[in-house]
Motif scaffolding. Structure first.
Motif, PDB file in Angstrom:
ATOM      1  N   GLU A 216       0.849  -1.164   0.000  1.00  0.00           N
ATOM      2  CA  GLU A 216       0.000   0.000   0.000  1.00  0.00           C
ATOM      3  C   GLU A 216       0.894   1.226   0.000  1.00  0.00           C
ATOM      4  O   GLU A 216       1.730   1.380   0.873  1.00  0.00           O
ATOM      5  CB  GLU A 216      -0.886   0.014   1.243  1.00  0.00           C
ATOM      6  CG  GLU A 216      -1.772  -1.199   1.377  1.00  0.00           C
ATOM      7  CD  GLU A 216      -2.506  -1.256   2.712  1.00  0.00           C
ATOM      8  OE1 GLU A 216      -2.755  -0.200   3.326  1.00  0.00           O
ATOM      9  OE2 GLU A 216      -2.812  -2.360   3.136  1.00  0.00           O
ATOM     10  N   VAL A 217       0.722   2.101  -0.995  1.00  0.00           N
ATOM     11  CA  VAL A 217       1.542   3.300  -1.103  1.00  0.00           C
ATOM     12  C   VAL A 217       0.637   4.494  -1.369  1.00  0.00           C
ATOM     13  O   VAL A 217      -0.304   4.409  -2.147  1.00  0.00           O
ATOM     14  CB  VAL A 217       2.577   3.178  -2.244  1.00  0.00           C
ATOM     15  CG1 VAL A 217       3.383   4.450  -2.376  1.00  0.00           C
ATOM     16  CG2 VAL A 217       3.483   1.989  -2.028  1.00  0.00           C
ATOM     17  N   GLY A 218       0.951   5.599  -0.727  1.00  0.00           N
ATOM     18  CA  GLY A 218       0.196   6.826  -0.955  1.00  0.00           C
ATOM     19  C   GLY A 218       0.792   7.953  -0.165  1.00  0.00           C
ATOM     20  O   GLY A 218       1.800   7.790   0.522  1.00  0.00           O
ATOM     21  N   GLY A 219       0.181   9.111  -0.240  1.00  0.00           N
ATOM     22  CA  GLY A 219       0.590  10.259   0.554  1.00  0.00           C
ATOM     23  C   GLY A 219      -0.353  10.421   1.733  1.00  0.00           C
ATOM     24  O   GLY A 219      -1.370   9.726   1.843  1.00  0.00           O
ATOM     25  N   TRP A 220      -0.011  11.322   2.639  1.00  0.00           N
ATOM     26  CA  TRP A 220      -0.871  11.587   3.787  1.00  0.00           C
ATOM     27  C   TRP A 220      -0.754  13.051   4.156  1.00  0.00           C
ATOM     28  O   TRP A 220       0.337  13.628   4.100  1.00  0.00           O
ATOM     29  CB  TRP A 220      -0.460  10.727   4.982  1.00  0.00           C
ATOM     30  CG  TRP A 220      -1.282  10.977   6.215  1.00  0.00           C
ATOM     31  CD1 TRP A 220      -2.523  10.483   6.491  1.00  0.00           C
ATOM     32  CD2 TRP A 220      -0.931  11.793   7.329  1.00  0.00           C
ATOM     33  NE1 TRP A 220      -2.961  10.947   7.697  1.00  0.00           N
ATOM     34  CE2 TRP A 220      -1.995  11.763   8.239  1.00  0.00           C
ATOM     35  CE3 TRP A 220       0.180  12.572   7.638  1.00  0.00           C
ATOM     36  CZ2 TRP A 220      -1.988  12.453   9.444  1.00  0.00           C
ATOM     37  CZ3 TRP A 220       0.195  13.267   8.826  1.00  0.00           C
ATOM     38  CH2 TRP A 220      -0.878  13.193   9.719  1.00  0.00           C
ATOM     39  N   TRP A 221      -1.872  13.672   4.496  1.00  0.00           N
ATOM     40  CA  TRP A 221      -1.844  15.034   5.001  1.00  0.00           C
ATOM     41  C   TRP A 221      -2.871  15.183   6.094  1.00  0.00           C
ATOM     42  O   TRP A 221      -3.871  14.481   6.142  1.00  0.00           O
ATOM     43  CB  TRP A 221      -2.070  16.059   3.889  1.00  0.00           C
ATOM     44  CG  TRP A 221      -3.405  15.955   3.218  1.00  0.00           C
ATOM     45  CD1 TRP A 221      -4.547  16.631   3.528  1.00  0.00           C
ATOM     46  CD2 TRP A 221      -3.746  15.098   2.128  1.00  0.00           C
ATOM     47  NE1 TRP A 221      -5.569  16.250   2.703  1.00  0.00           N
ATOM     48  CE2 TRP A 221      -5.107  15.304   1.821  1.00  0.00           C
ATOM     49  CE3 TRP A 221      -3.039  14.167   1.369  1.00  0.00           C
ATOM     50  CZ2 TRP A 221      -5.768  14.632   0.817  1.00  0.00           C
ATOM     51  CZ3 TRP A 221      -3.705  13.493   0.359  1.00  0.00           C
ATOM     52  CH2 TRP A 221      -5.035  13.732   0.090  1.00  0.00           C
ATOM     53  N   GLU A 222      -2.588  16.106   6.989  1.00  0.00           N
ATOM     54  CA  GLU A 222      -3.454  16.393   8.125  1.00  0.00           C
ATOM     55  C   GLU A 222      -4.169  17.701   7.843  1.00  0.00           C
ATOM     56  O   GLU A 222      -3.534  18.718   7.565  1.00  0.00           O
ATOM     57  CB  GLU A 222      -2.587  16.498   9.389  1.00  0.00           C
ATOM     58  CG  GLU A 222      -3.359  16.655  10.651  1.00  0.00           C
ATOM     59  CD  GLU A 222      -2.437  16.645  11.860  1.00  0.00           C
ATOM     60  OE1 GLU A 222      -2.771  15.944  12.814  1.00  0.00           O
ATOM     61  OE2 GLU A 222      -1.402  17.324  11.835  1.00  0.00           O
ATOM     62  N   ARG A 223      -5.455  17.688   7.890  1.00  0.00           N
ATOM     63  CA  ARG A 223      -6.242  18.868   7.540  1.00  0.00           C
ATOM     64  C   ARG A 223      -5.975  20.062   8.450  1.00  0.00           C
ATOM     65  O   ARG A 223      -5.853  21.169   7.981  1.00  0.00           O
ATOM     66  CB  ARG A 223      -7.732  18.547   7.583  1.00  0.00           C
ATOM     67  CG  ARG A 223      -8.185  17.711   6.448  1.00  0.00           C
ATOM     68  CD  ARG A 223      -9.669  17.482   6.544  1.00  0.00           C
ATOM     69  NE  ARG A 223     -10.059  16.581   5.476  1.00  0.00           N
ATOM     70  CZ  ARG A 223     -11.200  16.623   4.871  1.00  0.00           C
ATOM     71  NH1 ARG A 223     -12.102  17.506   5.243  1.00  0.00           N
ATOM     72  NH2 ARG A 223     -11.476  15.783   3.916  1.00  0.00           N
ATOM     73  N   GLY A 224      -5.867  19.824   9.739  1.00  0.00           N
ATOM     74  CA  GLY A 224      -5.762  20.916  10.696  1.00  0.00           C
ATOM     75  C   GLY A 224      -4.595  21.851  10.486  1.00  0.00           C
ATOM     76  O   GLY A 224      -4.760  23.058  10.355  1.00  0.00           O
ATOM     77  N   ASP A 225      -3.392  21.322  10.452  1.00  0.00           N
ATOM     78  CA  ASP A 225      -2.218  22.201  10.354  1.00  0.00           C
ATOM     79  C   ASP A 225      -1.470  22.059   9.032  1.00  0.00           C
ATOM     80  O   ASP A 225      -0.428  22.671   8.835  1.00  0.00           O
ATOM     81  CB  ASP A 225      -1.271  21.982  11.528  1.00  0.00           C
ATOM     82  CG  ASP A 225      -0.552  20.649  11.497  1.00  0.00           C
ATOM     83  OD1 ASP A 225      -0.803  19.851  10.583  1.00  0.00           O
ATOM     84  OD2 ASP A 225       0.259  20.406  12.394  1.00  0.00           O
ATOM     85  N   GLY A 226      -1.976  21.241   8.138  1.00  0.00           N
ATOM     86  CA  GLY A 226      -1.347  21.115   6.827  1.00  0.00           C
ATOM     87  C   GLY A 226      -0.100  20.262   6.792  1.00  0.00           C
ATOM     88  O   GLY A 226       0.621  20.262   5.811  1.00  0.00           O
ATOM     89  N   SER A 227       0.175  19.507   7.852  1.00  0.00           N
ATOM     90  CA  SER A 227       1.322  18.597   7.844  1.00  0.00           C
ATOM     91  C   SER A 227       1.091  17.526   6.801  1.00  0.00           C
ATOM     92  O   SER A 227      -0.037  17.072   6.601  1.00  0.00           O
ATOM     93  CB  SER A 227       1.499  17.942   9.207  1.00  0.00           C
ATOM     94  OG  SER A 227       1.824  18.895  10.168  1.00  0.00           O
ATOM     95  N   ASP A 228       2.171  17.105   6.135  1.00  0.00           N
ATOM     96  CA  ASP A 228       2.013  16.073   5.126  1.00  0.00           C
ATOM     97  C   ASP A 228       3.240  15.181   5.051  1.00  0.00           C
ATOM     98  O   ASP A 228       4.319  15.552   5.483  1.00  0.00           O
ATOM     99  CB  ASP A 228       1.737  16.689   3.758  1.00  0.00           C
ATOM    100  CG  ASP A 228       2.938  17.428   3.189  1.00  0.00           C
ATOM    101  OD1 ASP A 228       3.733  17.949   3.983  1.00  0.00           O
ATOM    102  OD2 ASP A 228       3.088  17.472   1.969  1.00  0.00           O
ATOM    103  N   VAL A 229       3.007  13.988   4.526  1.00  0.00           N
ATOM    104  CA  VAL A 229       4.078  13.055   4.204  1.00  0.00           C
ATOM    105  C   VAL A 229       3.914  12.756   2.723  1.00  0.00           C
ATOM    106  O   VAL A 229       2.843  12.346   2.282  1.00  0.00           O
ATOM    107  CB  VAL A 229       3.988  11.755   5.033  1.00  0.00           C
ATOM    108  CG1 VAL A 229       5.105  10.798   4.654  1.00  0.00           C
ATOM    109  CG2 VAL A 229       4.010  12.044   6.524  1.00  0.00           C
ATOM    110  N   ASP A 230       4.975  12.979   1.958  1.00  0.00           N
ATOM    111  CA  ASP A 230       4.892  12.794   0.516  1.00  0.00           C
ATOM    112  C   ASP A 230       4.567  11.355   0.136  1.00  0.00           C
ATOM    113  O   ASP A 230       3.797  11.105  -0.788  1.00  0.00           O
ATOM    114  CB  ASP A 230       6.186  13.225  -0.171  1.00  0.00           C
ATOM    115  CG  ASP A 230       6.446  14.710  -0.012  1.00  0.00           C
ATOM    116  OD1 ASP A 230       5.479  15.492  -0.008  1.00  0.00           O
ATOM    117  OD2 ASP A 230       7.632  15.089   0.107  1.00  0.00           O
ATOM    118  N   MET A 231       5.187  10.400   0.832  1.00  0.00           N
ATOM    119  CA  MET A 231       4.952   9.002   0.484  1.00  0.00           C
ATOM    120  C   MET A 231       4.944   8.146   1.745  1.00  0.00           C
ATOM    121  O   MET A 231       5.843   8.247   2.579  1.00  0.00           O
ATOM    122  CB  MET A 231       6.036   8.487  -0.463  1.00  0.00           C
ATOM    123  CG  MET A 231       5.748   7.108  -0.997  1.00  0.00           C
ATOM    124  SD  MET A 231       6.954   6.563  -2.228  1.00  0.00           S
ATOM    125  CE  MET A 231       8.381   6.269  -1.222  1.00  0.00           C
TER     126      MET A 231
END
Length: 75
Positions: A1-16
């Motif tokens: 399973e591969v994808g990105g992730w982001w958190e709506r509240g503060d805009g934190s993200d992980v590219d992969m």
């Protein structure tokens, strides 16, 4: 399973985020054009927030990496 992730509240993200349920390992990667722009300390903090949102991965072996587009093109 591969994808990105982001958190709506503060805009934190992980590219992969790459999760392997067979080996119970999860890799978090920051992908940048400039390798010097990879900030693994920031990624580590963001991974902490990811694990708070997804506690089912808390016991999995983790790996944090910084990648460039050249790294991805080799795959």
């Amino acid at each position: 399973e591969v994808g990105g992730w982001w958190e709506r509240g503060d805009g934190s993200d992980v590219d992969m985020v790459a999760a392997n349920p067979v080996t119970k390992t999860i890799t978090f990667a920051e992908v940048k054009l400039d390798p010097e722009a990879c900030d693994l300390k920031r990624l580590e903090r963001t991974v902490g927030r990811f694990l708070e949102a997804h506690p089912e991965y808390a016991s999995w072996e983790r790996r944090l990496v910084g990648l460039t587009l050249n790294d991805l093109s080799a795959v």
